[in-house]
Design a protein around this motif. Structure first.
Motif, short mmCIF file in Angstrom:
data_model
loop_
_atom_site.label_atom_id
_atom_site.label_comp_id
_atom_site.label_asym_id
_atom_site.label_seq_id
_atom_site.Cartn_x
_atom_site.Cartn_y
_atom_site.Cartn_z
N THR A 19 -40.37 -11.56 41.04
CA THR A 19 -41.73 -10.50 40.96
C THR A 19 -41.21 -9.40 39.82
OG1 THR A 19 -43.19 -10.60 42.98
CG2 THR A 19 -43.20 -9.15 41.96
N ASN A 20 -39.60 -8.89 41.10
CA ASN A 20 -39.04 -7.54 40.53
C ASN A 20 -38.28 -7.75 38.98
OD1 ASN A 20 -39.90 -6.09 43.01
ND2 ASN A 20 -37.61 -7.04 43.81
N GLN A 21 -37.71 -9.32 38.55
CA GLN A 21 -37.63 -9.39 36.96
C GLN A 21 -38.88 -8.86 36.05
OE1 GLN A 21 -34.92 -11.42 35.40
NE2 GLN A 21 -33.61 -10.60 37.83
N GLY A 22 -39.94 -9.65 36.50
CA GLY A 22 -41.55 -9.56 35.97
C GLY A 22 -41.74 -7.98 35.67
N LEU A 23 -41.68 -7.41 36.65
CA LEU A 23 -41.71 -5.93 36.79
C LEU A 23 -40.97 -5.44 35.80
CD1 LEU A 23 -43.12 -5.48 39.96
CD2 LEU A 23 -43.96 -5.18 38.49
N ARG A 24 -39.36 -5.24 35.61
CA ARG A 24 -38.28 -4.61 35.03
C ARG A 24 -38.91 -5.42 33.60
NH1 ARG A 24 -35.41 -5.21 39.26
NH2 ARG A 24 -34.76 -6.93 38.92
N ALA A 25 -39.28 -6.92 32.94
CA ALA A 25 -39.54 -6.76 31.59
C ALA A 25 -40.92 -6.10 31.05
CB ALA A 25 -39.87 -8.96 32.12
N ALA A 26 -42.12 -6.11 32.46
CA ALA A 26 -42.94 -5.65 31.13
C ALA A 26 -42.87 -3.76 31.29
CB ALA A 26 -43.95 -5.48 32.86
N ALA A 27 -41.77 -3.16 32.54
CA ALA A 27 -42.03 -1.95 31.76
C ALA A 27 -40.85 -1.49 30.64
CB ALA A 27 -41.44 -1.57 33.50
N SER A 28 -40.49 -2.30 30.53
CA SER A 28 -39.70 -2.53 28.97
C SER A 28 -40.29 -2.97 28.07
CB SER A 28 -38.12 -3.51 29.14
OG SER A 28 -38.91 -4.84 28.68
#
Length: 82
Positions: A19-28
């Motif tokens: 989940t955290n990796q997905g959020l980082r990708a979305a934020a980038s």
């Protein structure tokens, strides 16, 4: 993702590493709109989203599917005892 593609990432645990990796990708991404992250999923939710109306906005389909998934999460023993 191409300029008009939207991705949906389904994860098992809110706060988990995926989940955290997905959020980082979305934020980038500019605006963070191309990647949607849904945590705590179940199979009916995934099926509903996959079979959803491709003409509707992805966020709208996800919000409705999550609302229905919440309604289906039931402790069945309480239903029997009532």
């Amino acid at each position: 993702a191409g300029p008009s593609e939207e991705w949906v990432v389904f994860t098992d645990l809110l706060g988990g590493s995926i989940t955290n990796q997905g959020l980082r990708a979305a934020a980038s991404l500019p605006g963070g709109r191309d990647i949607h992250v849904v945590a705590g999923i179940n199979l009916p939710l995934v099926i509903e989203v996959v079979l959803g109306d491709a003409e509707r906005p992805v966020g709208e389909v996800l919000m409705e599917a999550v609302a229905r998934a919440r309604e289906q999460l039931v402790y069945v023993n309480n239903m029997i005892n009532d």
